[in-house]
Scaffold this motif. Structure first.
Motif, PDB file in Angstrom:
ATOM      1  N   GLN A   1      -0.994  58.505  15.435  1.00 25.78           N
ATOM      2  CA  GLN A   1      -2.183  59.367  15.383  1.00 25.78           C
ATOM      3  C   GLN A   1      -3.383  58.718  16.057  1.00 25.78           C
ATOM      4  OE1 GLN A   1      -2.835  61.111  11.501  1.00 25.78           O
ATOM      5  NE2 GLN A   1      -5.064  61.162  11.823  1.00 25.78           N
ATOM      6  N   VAL A   2      -3.566  57.426  15.870  1.00 26.69           N
ATOM      7  CA  VAL A   2      -4.708  56.725  16.459  1.00 26.69           C
ATOM      8  C   VAL A   2      -4.608  56.713  17.977  1.00 26.69           C
ATOM      9  CG1 VAL A   2      -5.832  54.479  16.687  1.00 26.69           C
ATOM     10  CG2 VAL A   2      -5.174  55.322  14.430  1.00 26.69           C
ATOM     11  N   ARG A   3      -3.417  56.413  18.524  1.00 25.38           N
ATOM     12  CA  ARG A   3      -3.265  56.374  19.972  1.00 25.38           C
ATOM     13  C   ARG A   3      -3.447  57.752  20.576  1.00 25.38           C
ATOM     14  NH1 ARG A   3      -4.784  53.754  23.919  1.00 25.38           N
ATOM     15  NH2 ARG A   3      -4.427  51.949  22.598  1.00 25.38           N
ATOM     16  N   ARG A   4      -2.940  58.797  19.912  1.00 30.07           N
ATOM     17  CA  ARG A   4      -3.143  60.158  20.431  1.00 30.07           C
ATOM     18  C   ARG A   4      -4.624  60.498  20.486  1.00 30.07           C
ATOM     19  NH1 ARG A   4       1.533  61.337  17.270  1.00 30.07           N
ATOM     20  NH2 ARG A   4       0.232  62.101  15.562  1.00 30.07           N
ATOM     21  N   ALA A   5      -5.351  60.129  19.422  1.00 28.91           N
ATOM     22  CA  ALA A   5      -6.797  60.391  19.411  1.00 28.91           C
ATOM     23  C   ALA A   5      -7.499  59.624  20.521  1.00 28.91           C
ATOM     24  CB  ALA A   5      -7.383  60.008  18.053  1.00 28.91           C
TER      25      ALA A   5
ATOM     26  N   PHE B   1      -4.928  55.766   8.277  1.00 24.89           N
ATOM     27  CA  PHE B   1      -5.411  56.086   9.616  1.00 24.89           C
ATOM     28  C   PHE B   1      -4.332  56.762  10.464  1.00 24.89           C
ATOM     29  CE2 PHE B   1      -8.307  52.105   9.343  1.00 24.89           C
ATOM     30  CZ  PHE B   1      -9.262  52.844   8.636  1.00 24.89           C
ATOM     31  N   GLY B   2      -3.093  56.785   9.963  1.00 25.81           N
ATOM     32  CA  GLY B   2      -1.993  57.256  10.793  1.00 25.81           C
ATOM     33  C   GLY B   2      -1.722  56.278  11.919  1.00 25.81           C
ATOM     34  N   MET B   3      -1.802  54.999  11.582  1.00 24.30           N
ATOM     35  CA  MET B   3      -1.749  53.948  12.605  1.00 24.30           C
ATOM     36  C   MET B   3      -0.540  53.044  12.372  1.00 24.30           C
ATOM     37  SD  MET B   3      -4.778  51.228  13.423  1.00 24.30           S
ATOM     38  CE  MET B   3      -4.557  49.841  14.524  1.00 24.30           C
ATOM     39  N   ALA B   4       0.329  52.956  13.367  1.00 21.36           N
ATOM     40  CA  ALA B   4       1.505  52.087  13.287  1.00 21.36           C
ATOM     41  C   ALA B   4       1.106  50.636  13.535  1.00 21.36           C
ATOM     42  CB  ALA B   4       2.541  52.525  14.314  1.00 21.36           C
TER      43      ALA B   4
END
Length: 402
Positions: A40-44, A79-82
């Motif tokens: 999610q973080v990278r997409r944002a 955060f939806g962060m891997a």
């Protein structure tokens, strides 16, 4: 940024996993194809060109801006962060950003991490070269802006720096502190705001020059209506960059739109500069002030030029302001003249009885030595009041007019 993208794509292919590069403010510079692996973080970051603020604040708290060594960043479900590895990107003693690699489901091994560090070194060198190119480009851009808005001839050299367009405009951003202070950091933030708008615009459509709290921006536009929209974007972006500077505000002044830049843009620049200056003095005008929207102030700005407007305030108003209740009397006079001498409308605007208003008007005449029945007197006073507002509406003025 083609070299940068090539380095990112090559590392992504070598590691068979997504790779991204951010600048020092965690804004995306380049990224490989992510497919379903993007969290999610990278997409944002890809869609908005920067990571969410709560994420960047957390990353900064990990010490990433100071370290030179790779850091394993744990996953953050909220955060939806891997999980990922951050490899700081430096060139010699200058930090440029961060190389990011997803670190799951299979963590990077030592050989893969070493390859990532070699890539980070190449990225640092490329970003350093890019910075040098940008500095050279900004120098040429500043020269072009000065050429366009200066005392030019028929064909200023700066016109060649702009793309051919349907319309051209000048926007002047003025930043001011409520206590009159100045800080070099303000220029840095104004420049960052202009740069952000430039990067999102078509090439050769935004030229900027920042000096001493003022940004002069020349725009090539698809049409005249786009000037106000672009000015609002510039003002809001600059305000966002100044948000952490307490006491500062920024106003955008917009001059008349021109059909060509071939003869220079001196006139719209002067208009934009005057509009911005008035916008700081007269908050009621708003944060984006168009020259054509200034009304009577436009005429006064032309007449006053570079002279301090308070020097031109008539003696009668100076005398009025010098009394103990001077400001209240001046504001009563202002309302009376703005309502064209209509006592009833003035009393309603001031929330007073008409008999109280008449008492104030008689006192104004007595103190200032004027006759409000005279048309010439009313005109002089109204012009004087506008000049007083243009000068910041102080509570008192030098009686001698200095």
């Amino acid at each position: 940024m083609n070299e940068l993208q090539g380095l990112v794509d090559a590392l992504a292919a070598h590691l068979a996993r997504p790779v991204g590069v951010d600048d020092r403010r965690f804004r995306a510079l380049a990224y490989s194809s992510h497919g379903e692996e993007a969290d999610q973080v990278r997409r944002a970051s890809i869609l908005r060109r920067e990571a969410p603020r709560e994420v960047t604040a957390w990353l900064a708290s990990l010490g990433l801006p100071e370290t030179r060594d790779p850091v394993r960043v744990p996953a953050r479900a909220e955060f939806g962060m891997a999980a990922r590895i951050c490899v700081p990107v430096w060139f010699q003693d200058t930090p440029f950003g961060y190389l990011w690699l997803i670190d799951e489901p299979q963590p990077l091994d030592a050989a893969q991490l070493a390859a990532s560090e070699r890539c980070a070194a190449d990225l640092g060198a490329e970003l350093y070269r890019e910075r040098l190119r940008e500095l050279q480009q900004r120098d040429r851009e500043r020269t072009a802006v000065r050429s366009l808005v200066g005392e030019g001839g028929e064909e200023p050299a700066g016109a060649a720096a702009l793309v051919s367009a349907a319309a051209y405009a000048v926007v002047v951003l003025r930043a001011a502190h409520r206590e009159g202070a100045f800080a070099e950091a303000v220029d840095v933030r104004l420049a960052a705001g202009v740069e952000q708008v430039r990067r999102r615009a078509a090439p050769q459509t935004v030229l900027g020059l920042v000096e001493r709290g003022t940004a002069v921006v020349v725009l090539a536009l698809d049409g005249a209506d786009a000037a106000a929209v672009r000015a609002a974007t510039l003002q809001q972006t600059a305000a966002d960059h100044l948000a952490d500077c307490a006491g500062w505000s920024v106003v955008a002044g917009v001059g008349d739109v021109c059909a060509t830049a071939a003869g220079g843009l001196r006139r719209p620049y002067e208009q934009a500069r005057a509009a911005a200056r008035l916008g700081l003095r007269l908050p009621g005008l708003g944060s984006v002030v168009g020259w054509t929207d200034l009304g009577a102030y436009r005429v006064l700005a032309e007449l006053v030029g570079e002279r301090p407007p308070l020097q031109l305030v008539p003696a009668s108003l100076r005398t009025l302001l010098a009394t103990a209740d001077g400001r209240g009397l001046v504001e009563t006079l202002e309302q009376y003249l703005e309502h064209a001498g209509d006592a009833r409308a003035t009393a309603e605007a001031l929330f007073v009885h008409r008999s109280s208003l008449y008492g104030r008007l008689h006192r104004i005449e007595a103190v200032a030595g004027v006759d409000l029945r005279s048309g010439d007197t009313r005109l002089e006073l109204q012009l004087g009041l506008r000049l007083w507002r243009m000068g910041g509406a102080p509570d008192a003025l030098d009686p001698a007019g200095r």
